[in-house]
Motif scaffolding. Structure first.
Motif, PDB file in Angstrom:
ATOM      1  N   LEU A  85      14.803  24.332  22.418  1.00  0.00           N
ATOM      2  CA  LEU A  85      15.695  25.073  23.311  1.00  0.00           C
ATOM      3  C   LEU A  85      14.978  26.241  23.977  1.00  0.00           C
ATOM      4  O   LEU A  85      14.024  26.808  23.451  1.00  0.00           O
ATOM      5  CB  LEU A  85      16.907  25.597  22.540  1.00  0.00           C
ATOM      6  N   THR A  86      15.492  26.607  25.164  1.00  0.00           N
ATOM      7  CA  THR A  86      15.019  27.780  25.896  1.00  0.00           C
ATOM      8  C   THR A  86      16.238  28.569  26.361  1.00  0.00           C
ATOM      9  O   THR A  86      17.391  28.155  26.149  1.00  0.00           O
ATOM     10  CB  THR A  86      14.173  27.368  27.121  1.00  0.00           C
ATOM     11  N   SER A  87      15.988  29.681  27.034  1.00  0.00           N
ATOM     12  CA  SER A  87      17.098  30.485  27.551  1.00  0.00           C
ATOM     13  C   SER A  87      17.921  29.714  28.581  1.00  0.00           C
ATOM     14  O   SER A  87      19.086  30.044  28.820  1.00  0.00           O
ATOM     15  CB  SER A  87      16.577  31.790  28.148  1.00  0.00           C
ATOM     16  N   ALA A  88      17.335  28.668  29.177  1.00  0.00           N
ATOM     17  CA  ALA A  88      18.083  27.841  30.134  1.00  0.00           C
ATOM     18  C   ALA A  88      19.189  27.043  29.459  1.00  0.00           C
ATOM     19  O   ALA A  88      20.081  26.518  30.128  1.00  0.00           O
ATOM     20  CB  ALA A  88      17.130  26.890  30.860  1.00  0.00           C
ATOM     21  N   ASP A  89      19.146  26.957  28.128  1.00  0.00           N
ATOM     22  CA  ASP A  89      20.165  26.222  27.371  1.00  0.00           C
ATOM     23  C   ASP A  89      21.337  27.097  26.940  1.00  0.00           C
ATOM     24  O   ASP A  89      22.260  26.617  26.257  1.00  0.00           O
ATOM     25  CB  ASP A  89      19.542  25.585  26.115  1.00  0.00           C
ATOM     26  N   LEU A  90      21.347  28.368  27.318  1.00  0.00           N
ATOM     27  CA  LEU A  90      22.373  29.288  26.819  1.00  0.00           C
ATOM     28  C   LEU A  90      23.784  28.870  27.217  1.00  0.00           C
ATOM     29  O   LEU A  90      24.719  28.952  26.408  1.00  0.00           O
ATOM     30  CB  LEU A  90      22.095  30.712  27.296  1.00  0.00           C
ATOM     31  N   ASP A  91      23.975  28.425  28.451  1.00  0.00           N
ATOM     32  CA  ASP A  91      25.319  28.033  28.878  1.00  0.00           C
ATOM     33  C   ASP A  91      25.829  26.845  28.063  1.00  0.00           C
ATOM     34  O   ASP A  91      26.984  26.831  27.615  1.00  0.00           O
ATOM     35  CB  ASP A  91      25.335  27.694  30.372  1.00  0.00           C
ATOM     36  N   ASP A  92      24.980  25.828  27.860  1.00  0.00           N
ATOM     37  CA  ASP A  92      25.377  24.677  27.050  1.00  0.00           C
ATOM     38  C   ASP A  92      25.656  25.106  25.613  1.00  0.00           C
ATOM     39  O   ASP A  92      26.586  24.593  24.973  1.00  0.00           O
ATOM     40  CB  ASP A  92      24.273  23.612  27.058  1.00  0.00           C
ATOM     41  N   ALA A  93      24.858  26.041  25.107  1.00  0.00           N
ATOM     42  CA  ALA A  93      25.056  26.520  23.741  1.00  0.00           C
ATOM     43  C   ALA A  93      26.420  27.178  23.587  1.00  0.00           C
ATOM     44  O   ALA A  93      27.160  26.898  22.632  1.00  0.00           O
ATOM     45  CB  ALA A  93      23.940  27.503  23.372  1.00  0.00           C
ATOM     46  N   ARG A  94      26.778  28.033  24.526  1.00  0.00           N
ATOM     47  CA  ARG A  94      28.065  28.740  24.434  1.00  0.00           C
ATOM     48  C   ARG A  94      29.230  27.773  24.567  1.00  0.00           C
ATOM     49  O   ARG A  94      30.252  27.911  23.878  1.00  0.00           O
ATOM     50  CB  ARG A  94      28.127  29.831  25.489  1.00  0.00           C
ATOM     51  N   LEU A  95      29.095  26.774  25.432  1.00  0.00           N
ATOM     52  CA  LEU A  95      30.164  25.777  25.567  1.00  0.00           C
ATOM     53  C   LEU A  95      30.360  24.991  24.276  1.00  0.00           C
ATOM     54  O   LEU A  95      31.461  24.523  23.987  1.00  0.00           O
ATOM     55  CB  LEU A  95      29.834  24.818  26.716  1.00  0.00           C
ATOM     56  N   ALA A  96      29.286  24.852  23.488  1.00  0.00           N
ATOM     57  CA  ALA A  96      29.366  24.141  22.213  1.00  0.00           C
ATOM     58  C   ALA A  96      29.775  25.052  21.065  1.00  0.00           C
ATOM     59  O   ALA A  96      29.823  24.616  19.915  1.00  0.00           O
ATOM     60  CB  ALA A  96      28.019  23.491  21.903  1.00  0.00           C
ATOM     61  N   GLY A  97      30.080  26.318  21.357  1.00  0.00           N
ATOM     62  CA  GLY A  97      30.536  27.251  20.325  1.00  0.00           C
ATOM     63  C   GLY A  97      29.445  28.043  19.656  1.00  0.00           C
ATOM     64  O   GLY A  97      29.677  28.679  18.625  1.00  0.00           O
ATOM     65  N   ALA A  98      28.234  28.038  20.232  1.00  0.00           N
ATOM     66  CA  ALA A  98      27.108  28.739  19.626  1.00  0.00           C
ATOM     67  C   ALA A  98      27.099  30.214  19.992  1.00  0.00           C
ATOM     68  O   ALA A  98      27.586  30.618  21.051  1.00  0.00           O
ATOM     69  CB  ALA A  98      25.791  28.105  20.064  1.00  0.00           C
ATOM     70  N   GLN A  99      26.502  31.012  19.114  1.00  0.00           N
ATOM     71  CA  GLN A  99      26.193  32.400  19.432  1.00  0.00           C
ATOM     72  C   GLN A  99      25.133  32.464  20.517  1.00  0.00           C
ATOM     73  O   GLN A  99      25.149  33.345  21.378  1.00  0.00           O
ATOM     74  CB  GLN A  99      25.679  33.105  18.170  1.00  0.00           C
ATOM     75  N   GLY A 100      24.199  31.518  20.473  1.00  0.00           N
ATOM     76  CA  GLY A 100      23.097  31.482  21.420  1.00  0.00           C
ATOM     77  C   GLY A 100      22.059  30.498  20.947  1.00  0.00           C
ATOM     78  O   GLY A 100      22.385  29.507  20.291  1.00  0.00           O
ATOM     79  N   VAL A 101      20.788  30.769  21.274  1.00  0.00           N
ATOM     80  CA  VAL A 101      19.716  29.840  20.943  1.00  0.00           C
ATOM     81  C   VAL A 101      18.584  30.560  20.225  1.00  0.00           C
ATOM     82  O   VAL A 101      18.347  31.755  20.437  1.00  0.00           O
ATOM     83  CB  VAL A 101      19.158  29.135  22.198  1.00  0.00           C
ATOM     84  N   VAL A 102      17.903  29.803  19.376  1.00  0.00           N
ATOM     85  CA  VAL A 102      16.674  30.259  18.732  1.00  0.00           C
ATOM     86  C   VAL A 102      15.501  29.652  19.494  1.00  0.00           C
ATOM     87  O   VAL A 102      15.508  28.462  19.822  1.00  0.00           O
ATOM     88  CB  VAL A 102      16.631  29.829  17.260  1.00  0.00           C
TER      89      VAL A 102
END
Length: 313
Positions: free
Chosen positions: A289-306
């Motif tokens: 994952l990269t910062s470009a995945d943040l929107d998908d992460a939030r839609l999936a209920g994530a705090q963010g990405v590592v």
């Protein structure tokens, strides 16, 4: 055999673009009157938590919710009731919050509250709000120490504030030496450094906490001091993190990654299915994952990405 009655409650964390969030005081006549909490209320018959949230915030604050992300689920027993709280991050709403029930409101900053007392069920939530959207893992093994320390200094100048020092190839002496150098840079920037495993070094190095690999998480009987998170891969490991009262979990692998070539991949759908079971801490996505995945992460209920490699590019 008696069954404990659980009151289901939806609560909204209204978040401004600058990160400030709203707390409200409990009105006179209710239990814990004058204590501070996140606004919300009980689910009515047939309501989902999101439906209850929208209704309660309209009734209590006079606002219309436009964007709300499910975040944490917290169960807590007070002397008068056991509650299951469904917390949502509310990032867009129409109208200006104003009291409809005689309560007070106050915009607050994570880690620097100006109001008290706060209801104890909200303590993990307040800690979770201090966590970043991107969490960096170190990459000395591939970059070399000098190049990585130079990159760390650059990233700290550009805003990085949370780092997990993950270097399993180092023995204890070399790891401690590297941690000392990294801590000097992180401290100067007002950041936080977590050790990867090695809780026995926590006090000696005066680090901010520990990140437990899954194998150590499953063996742990109590959480280390300071901030504490863990790497997890399934519901059983998430449940162990919840039993220990950890501050966050890192769940993956979401995508194929160079760190675990050929390993199982959850995808965002698999990630979301696990997160939706409801946990009392934020969950990060990890794996390719990269910062470009943040929107998908939030839609999936994530705090963010590592991020491992991507954090240092």
């Amino acid at each position: 055999m008696s069954t404990i009655k659980i009151t289901h409650v939806a609560a909204g964390i209204l978040i401004q673009p600058d990160g400030r969030f709203l707390l409200g005081s409990r009105p006179a006549g209710k239990p814990y009157a004058g204590w501070w909490e996140f606004p919300g209320g009980k689910l009515e018959a047939g309501e989902t938590p999101l439906q209850a949230l929208c209704r309660e915030l309209q009734e209590e604050l006079g606002i219309e919710v436009r964007a709300a992300q499910p975040w944490l689920v917290q169960e807590f027993t007070y002397p008068h009731a056991t509650v299951r709280l469904y917390f949502f991050k509310v990032t867009d709403w129409q109208g200006e919050p104003h009291p409809h029930e005689g309560q007070q409101f106050a915009w607050q900053t994570a880690g620097a509250l100006s109001v008290e007392p706060v209801l104890p069920a909200n303590t993990p939530i307040l800690r979770g709000l201090q966590l970043p959207a991107t969490l960096a893992f170190s990459n000395v093994a591939e970059m070399g120490e000098a190049a990585w320390l130079e990159s760390l200094a650059t990233q700290l100048r550009e805003g990085m504030r949370w780092l997990v020092l993950r270097e399993p190839q180092l023995d204890e002496r070399d790891y401690a030496a590297l941690a000392g150098k990294a801590l000097a840079l992180v401290r100067a920037s007002g950041g936080n450094l977590l050790l990867h495993g090695r809780p026995e070094l926590l006090r000696e190095l005066e680090a901010d906490g520990v990140h437990l690999p899954a194998r150590e998480l499953l063996k742990a009987e109590a959480r280390p001091e300071g901030w504490c998170g863990a790497s997890v891969h399934n519901a059983a490991e998430l449940a162990q993190a919840a039993r220990l009262g950890l501050d966050y979990a890192v769940l993956g692998s979401v995508k194929p990654s160079l760190s675990h070539p050929g390993g199982p991949v959850l995808g965002w759908a698999g990630f979301q299915a696990l997160v939706e079971q409801g946990w009392p801490f934020p969950v990060y996505g990890v794996g390719g994952l990269t910062s470009a995945d943040l929107d998908d992460a939030r839609l999936a209920g994530a705090q963010g990405v590592v991020m491992l490699r991507a954090a240092w590019q």
